[in-house]
Design a protein around this motif. Structure first.
Motif, PDB file in Angstrom:
ATOM      1  N   ARG A 145       0.805  -1.334  -0.060  1.00  0.00           N
ATOM      2  CA  ARG A 145      -0.148   0.125   0.155  1.00  0.00           C
ATOM      3  C   ARG A 145       0.826   1.266   0.105  1.00  0.00           C
ATOM      4  O   ARG A 145       0.331   2.292  -0.635  1.00  0.00           O
ATOM      5  N   ARG A 148       1.849   1.599  -3.407  1.00  0.00           N
ATOM      6  CA  ARG A 148       0.875   1.296  -4.189  1.00  0.00           C
ATOM      7  C   ARG A 148       1.530   0.481  -5.504  1.00  0.00           C
ATOM      8  O   ARG A 148       1.131   0.858  -6.733  1.00  0.00           O
ATOM      9  N   ASP A 165      -7.248   0.381  -5.167  1.00  0.00           N
ATOM     10  CA  ASP A 165      -7.858   0.673  -3.708  1.00  0.00           C
ATOM     11  C   ASP A 165      -8.788  -0.401  -3.182  1.00  0.00           C
ATOM     12  O   ASP A 165      -8.887  -0.852  -2.108  1.00  0.00           O
TER      13      ASP A 165
END
Ligand code: CA
Length: 227
Positions: A145, A148, A165
């Motif tokens: 995360r 990303r 996401d």
């Protein structure tokens, strides 16, 4: 949000483009217009906007959908489609383009600007979130995360911003069956107006891109669960 927030308005109808520009300006944005797909790609490359408003029907060789496709090759800039008809909405949802939202014409410019602000707030919140460590999802899939980035057997896989996401949200809620509504609220945000089919479209993309190793189960009558 600062006065430097650049938004590119891609729209060949000068009345709509000027009206949207007026409202954006009034709210402190720096809007730039483009009236064709070719021009849009130039202006976006030049201005590096924080968000793109993108009409679908454009004159010339490159329509809005193709502009989106090209942008998504190397950019996660939020994109909001300006659609003229219901069948364009279906195309936007069906083509899995990784758009962040859409509005249907005729729209209220005030409402459009509110949506733009909401999307930018979420994008900002995503960028500001503390960089958490990678999560190993099994099957060779790791979601990082902070960076990303998603890798399958160590190879990065290109995901659209919303696909990433959604995967990260599922990974943070592993083992829990989440309804489509919960996923929309958690990933798209509670103020997102749209169809629950959007979730299915993004799940389909994740399955296609990440392959058999993805332990994502359809929970009939509910939604999805990542194991
Ligand atoms: Ca048009």
């Amino acid at each position: 949000m600062t006065n430097e927030t650049v938004v590119v308005v891609v729209e060949d109808d000068p009345n709509i483009a000027d009206l949207v520009e007026l409202y954006l300006r009034r709210e402190g944005f720096r809007p730039y217009q483009a009236d064709s797909g070719e021009r849009a790609l130039e202006v976006i490359a030049q201005r590096r906007p924080s968000l793109v408003l993108l009409d679908i029907g454009l004159p010339g060789e490159i329509d809005g959908i193709e502009v989106c496709r090209r942008l998504r090759r190397d950019s996660q800039v939020p994109i909001v489609f300006l659609t003229a008809r219901d069948d364009e909405v279906d195309r936007v949802l069906g083509l899995e383009l990784g758009a962040d939202d859409y509005v249907t014409k005729p729209f209220s410019p005030r409402e459009l600007v509110a949506r733009v602000k909401a999307i930018l707030r979420r994008a900002g919140a995503r960028a500001d979130a503390a960089a958490p460590g990678p999560i190993d999802l099994g099957g060779g899939i790791v979601v990082d995360r902070g960076r990303r980035e998603v890798t399958v057997d160590g190879e990065p896989v290109a995901l659209a911003a919303r696909e990433f996401d959604l995967l990260a949200h599922l990974a943070e809620n592993r083992g829990l069956a989440l309804s489509r509504r919960q996923l929309l609220d958690g990933v798209w945000g509670p103020d997102w107006v749209g169809d629950e089919r959007t979730v299915d479209v993004h799940v389909r993309q994740l399955r296609k891109k990440l392959g058999e190793g993805l332990a994502l189960t359809t929970v009939w009558g509910v939604g999805y669960r990542l194991d």
